[in-house]
Design a protein around this motif. Structure first.
Motif, PDB file in Angstrom:
ATOM      1  N   SER A 131     -44.052 -20.622 -29.373  1.00  0.00           N
ATOM      2  CA  SER A 131     -45.288 -21.480 -29.926  1.00  0.00           C
ATOM      3  C   SER A 131     -45.913 -21.231 -30.142  1.00  0.00           C
ATOM      4  CB  SER A 131     -46.673 -22.360 -27.895  1.00  0.00           C
ATOM      5  OG  SER A 131     -45.322 -22.961 -27.111  1.00  0.00           O
TER       6      SER A 131
ATOM      7  N   ARG B  81     -47.913 -25.804 -27.599  1.00  0.00           N
ATOM      8  CA  ARG B  81     -46.253 -26.448 -27.807  1.00  0.00           C
ATOM      9  C   ARG B  81     -45.488 -26.577 -26.679  1.00  0.00           C
ATOM     10  NH1 ARG B  81     -44.459 -26.798 -33.561  1.00  0.00           N
ATOM     11  NH2 ARG B  81     -46.937 -26.467 -33.721  1.00  0.00           N
ATOM     12  N   TYR B  82     -44.621 -25.014 -26.420  1.00  0.00           N
ATOM     13  CA  TYR B  82     -43.874 -25.121 -25.874  1.00  0.00           C
ATOM     14  C   TYR B  82     -43.384 -24.769 -24.016  1.00  0.00           C
ATOM     15  CZ  TYR B  82     -41.214 -25.631 -29.910  1.00  0.00           C
ATOM     16  OH  TYR B  82     -40.698 -25.503 -31.830  1.00  0.00           O
TER      17      TYR B  82
END
Length: 338
Positions: free
Chosen positions: A316, A254-255
């Motif tokens: 993440s 997600r990051y």
């Protein structure tokens, strides 16, 4: 030292043979690769890139080897971002999983052609208009800001592709079903295109947009068109296997877009500093070079790329693991203590 012409010709010949062989394997044996198979292929292409860098070191010197390694790491990092859009495209057009290898391989060939055109154009522009580095730098900084936005820009990219797809649908007869990996099929006695043509167009538009971002970035590392092109080839060659290797892991990264934003922002600043260092614009410093503007060394660029991607990936995975643990705890709460 310079890179000998014979080495460039040999390298391109070997890479073309590998690409054609890979394409033939996909075409002759469409299947869903296992994790082991994907891991071995990714390891093979990474090893191949490192061997190529070692050959460059012995044949042309450490400067060229360092520029290739950094350029390859940069393009590989940015290419991983392609995978998110590929996932969306595959889902949007319901591409059967056993045909996804073929789609990805054709997409990579399209990417190489488009990037080759961009590289040749970029070299010509740089040789005749050095202030273009100011524009490249500003563009990459703007791209970094857009990449760092909390709302993922991947959905926007698919929407832009939808516009192109709609134009094609209005003008071309396309069947509702796939016919293995064929582009043309027969429906009720009428020859029609299969949805595969739409998928290839969507992949091509995606690759075009990513080329616009990535090619200016690698010119901050090297101006040698041979190194720029080979770095792109090595970055893209293992992308198909990486797609299957990462699989569901992509949803957990997600990051990753923050790491890519840091890389693009850093490269943008580096390009502007380089433009200042070789400045020729008459309205900036009287057309003279700005001596205090440093040229950021290759080793620092490589360090920033590796640290940014590593930190984004680790963060993440930690966040995903924490969320999974919380979900398990909420489903199975601990018994009350007495």
């Amino acid at each position: 030292m310079n890179i000998p012409l014979w080495f460039e010709i040999t390298a391109f010949a070997v890479l073309i043979v590998i690409l054609v062989g890979d394409l033939m394997l996909v075409r002759l044996r469409p299947h869903i690769p296992s994790t082991k198979e994907s891991s071995l292929w990714v390891a093979f292409y990474v090893t191949l890139a490192l061997v190529f860098a070692a050959l460059l070191y012995f044949i042309a010197g450490g400067q060229f080897a360092g520029e290739f390694l950094t350029g390859w790491a940069l393009e590989y990092s940015l290419s991983i971002d392609n995978l998110f859009v590929f996932v969306l495209i595959m889902a949007q057009f319901s591409v059967p999983r056993r045909l996804q290898q073929q789609v990805l391989m054709i997409g990579i060939i399209i990417a190489l052609v488009l990037r080759g055109i961009f590289i040749l154009a970029g070299v010509a522009i740089i040789e005749n208009f050095s202030p273009v580095f100011y524009l490249f730098g500003l563009f990459l900084i703007w791209t970094a800001i857009r990449q760092a936005m909390p709302e993922g820009d991947h959905d926007d990219e698919v929407k832009r592709e939808n516009f192109v797809v709609r134009l094609i649908r209005r003008r071309v007869d396309i069947s509702d079903e796939y016919d293995d990996g064929k582009l043309r099929t027969v429906v009720d006695g009428k020859k029609m295109w299969t949805p595969m043509i739409i998928v290839f167009v969507a992949i091509g538009v995606t690759d075009l947009m990513f080329a616009i971002d990535s090619i200016p970035a690698i010119f901050s590392i090297t101006h040698d068109s041979f190194l720029v092109f080979t770095a792109n080839i090595f970055a893209l060659m293992g992308l198909r296997q990486l797609y299957f290797l990462l699989g569901d892991l992509l949803d957990r990264l997600r990051y990753l877009h923050y790491g890519i934003a840091v890389i693009l922002g850093f490269i943008g600043v580096k390009l502007i500093l380089h433009a200042m260092h070789v400045n020729e614009l008459p309205f900036i410093n009287g057309g003279e070079h700005i001596e205090w503007a440093p040229d950021i060394p290759i080793w620092l660029s490589l360090t920033v790329i590796l640290v940014a991607m590593g930190a984004a990936t680790i963060a993440s995975l930690i966040a995903s693991s924490r969320d999974k643990r919380r979900a398990v705890e909420s489903t199975h709460p601990a018994p009350p203590t007495h």
